[in-house]
Scaffold this motif. Structure first.
Motif, PDB file in Angstrom:
ATOM      1  N   GLY A   1       6.233  11.087   0.440  1.00  0.00           N
ATOM      2  CA  GLY A   1       5.662   9.901  -0.167  1.00  0.00           C
ATOM      3  C   GLY A   1       4.859  10.320  -1.383  1.00  0.00           C
ATOM      4  O   GLY A   1       5.308  11.127  -2.194  1.00  0.00           O
ATOM      5  N   TRP A   2       3.621   9.811  -1.455  1.00  0.00           N
ATOM      6  CA  TRP A   2       2.755  10.127  -2.595  1.00  0.00           C
ATOM      7  C   TRP A   2       1.882  11.352  -2.348  1.00  0.00           C
ATOM      8  O   TRP A   2       0.807  11.459  -2.914  1.00  0.00           O
ATOM      9  N   GLY A   3       2.300  12.260  -1.496  1.00  0.00           N
ATOM     10  CA  GLY A   3       1.504  13.464  -1.206  1.00  0.00           C
ATOM     11  C   GLY A   3       0.443  13.155  -0.170  1.00  0.00           C
ATOM     12  O   GLY A   3       0.249  12.004   0.204  1.00  0.00           O
ATOM     13  N   SER A   4      -0.210  14.213   0.331  1.00  0.00           N
ATOM     14  CA  SER A   4      -1.154  13.997   1.459  1.00  0.00           C
ATOM     15  C   SER A   4      -2.586  13.804   0.961  1.00  0.00           C
ATOM     16  O   SER A   4      -2.922  14.198  -0.109  1.00  0.00           O
TER      17      SER A   4
ATOM     18  N   VAL B   1       0.878  -1.176   0.000  1.00  0.00           N
ATOM     19  CA  VAL B   1       0.000   0.000   0.000  1.00  0.00           C
ATOM     20  C   VAL B   1       0.920   1.232   0.000  1.00  0.00           C
ATOM     21  O   VAL B   1       2.112   1.134   0.280  1.00  0.00           O
ATOM     22  N   SER B   2       0.358   2.386  -0.348  1.00  0.00           N
ATOM     23  CA  SER B   2       1.199   3.566  -0.587  1.00  0.00           C
ATOM     24  C   SER B   2       1.598   4.311   0.677  1.00  0.00           C
ATOM     25  O   SER B   2       0.808   4.429   1.623  1.00  0.00           O
ATOM     26  N   LEU B   3       2.811   4.855   0.641  1.00  0.00           N
ATOM     27  CA  LEU B   3       3.274   5.775   1.676  1.00  0.00           C
ATOM     28  C   LEU B   3       2.666   7.136   1.338  1.00  0.00           C
ATOM     29  O   LEU B   3       3.017   7.750   0.325  1.00  0.00           O
ATOM     30  N   ILE B   4       1.713   7.568   2.170  1.00  0.00           N
ATOM     31  CA  ILE B   4       1.007   8.825   1.913  1.00  0.00           C
ATOM     32  C   ILE B   4       1.607   9.898   2.817  1.00  0.00           C
ATOM     33  O   ILE B   4       1.535   9.783   4.038  1.00  0.00           O
ATOM     34  N   GLY B   5       2.226  10.932   2.224  1.00  0.00           N
ATOM     35  CA  GLY B   5       2.816  11.975   3.064  1.00  0.00           C
ATOM     36  C   GLY B   5       3.719  12.877   2.258  1.00  0.00           C
ATOM     37  O   GLY B   5       3.889  12.695   1.047  1.00  0.00           O
ATOM     38  N   GLU B   6       4.309  13.816   2.950  1.00  0.00           N
ATOM     39  CA  GLU B   6       5.132  14.854   2.302  1.00  0.00           C
ATOM     40  C   GLU B   6       6.240  14.259   1.428  1.00  0.00           C
ATOM     41  O   GLU B   6       6.483  14.711   0.322  1.00  0.00           O
TER      42      GLU B   6
END
Ligand code: SAM
Length: 217
Positions: free
Chosen positions: A214-217, A207-212
């Motif tokens: 990563g893939w954005g917030s 699953v995606s790393l969501i964050g600054e």
């Protein structure tokens, strides 16, 4: 021996040992930690299967072999300080708690972090410190770390995380597209952040790393 203990022993033999994982401390930790309590009751009978499982909020507990592969890559001896990004169910944190001195784990989704914390407390994993936040920044206040494990797929290596490694420390992270990644181990060789040894540990799907970072917030 109860049914789950039997399933767990079989999982370690047929999915982990048989695929070449040799770290005896890790194999023992996986025989010990009750993976079925990290998933919903309705999925407990699938907890020792050879695949990831849903844990709510669109997230997953990783396949047992992937947990083993990533953990072995950190080459823990027992005295280390480790950072995990993506607490999820808390299962990986519990395994790390048996192999390192102290574990710091960050989860973006508060409800998952709360549930993981309760299970870690139930199991007495008090050397795991958890917090809610964007782990793509790392955990600067507690850095440096001897090992960092990212359990969500990133588009690139988050530089703040690399900077938080000790010299000689390793970062294990899936990097690639949203649908498939390569599991990388980066070992920091000197003060120079560019001076890293990069090893390819194979293909994976997280699953995606969501964050600054990563893939954005
Ligand atoms: N290690 C977990 C386990 O043992 O259950 C599996 C984690 S799951 C594959 C990935 C987790 O990363 C999800 O719970 C997701 O919410 C979390 N995540 C995604 N982006 C994050 C971020 N920027 N910071 C912290 N956690 C993040």
């Amino acid at each position: 021996m109860d049914i789950y203990t039997k399933q767990r022993m079989k999982m370690v033999d047929s999915q982990i040992r048989s695929r070449g994982i040799r770290d005896e401390r890790l194999l023992k930790a996986m025989e010990l930690i009750p993976r079925h309590i990290f998933v919903d009751e309705g999925l407990a009978d699938q907890a020792y299967n050879d695949n990831p499982l849903p844990i709510g909020e669109g997230q997953t507990i990783s396949q047992p072999y992937m947990v083993a592969l990533m953990t072995e890559a950190l080459e823990l001896k027992g005295g280390e300080k480790v950072l995990e990004i993506g607490t999820g169910s808390g299962y990986q944190s519990a395994i790390l708690s048996k192999l390192a001195d102290r574990v710091f784990s960050i989860e973006k989704i508060a409800s998952l972090a709360g549930r993981a914390r309760s299970i870690l407390d139930l199991l007495g994993c008090f050397n795991v410190l958890t917090r809610v936040g964007d782990g793509s920044y790392g955990w600067r206040g507690e850095a440096p770390f001897d090992g960092i494990i990212v359990t969500a797929g990133a588009p690139d290596i988050p530089m703040p995380i690399l900077e938080q490694l000790t010299i000689g420390g390793s970062l294990v992270i899936p990097v690639g597209s949203l649908s498939s990644q390569t599991l990388l181990r980066l070992t920091r060789l000197s003060e120079d952040i560019e001076d890293v040894k990069r090893e390819d540990l194979g293909g994976c799907r997280f699953v995606s790393l969501i964050g600054e970072y990563g893939w954005g917030s």
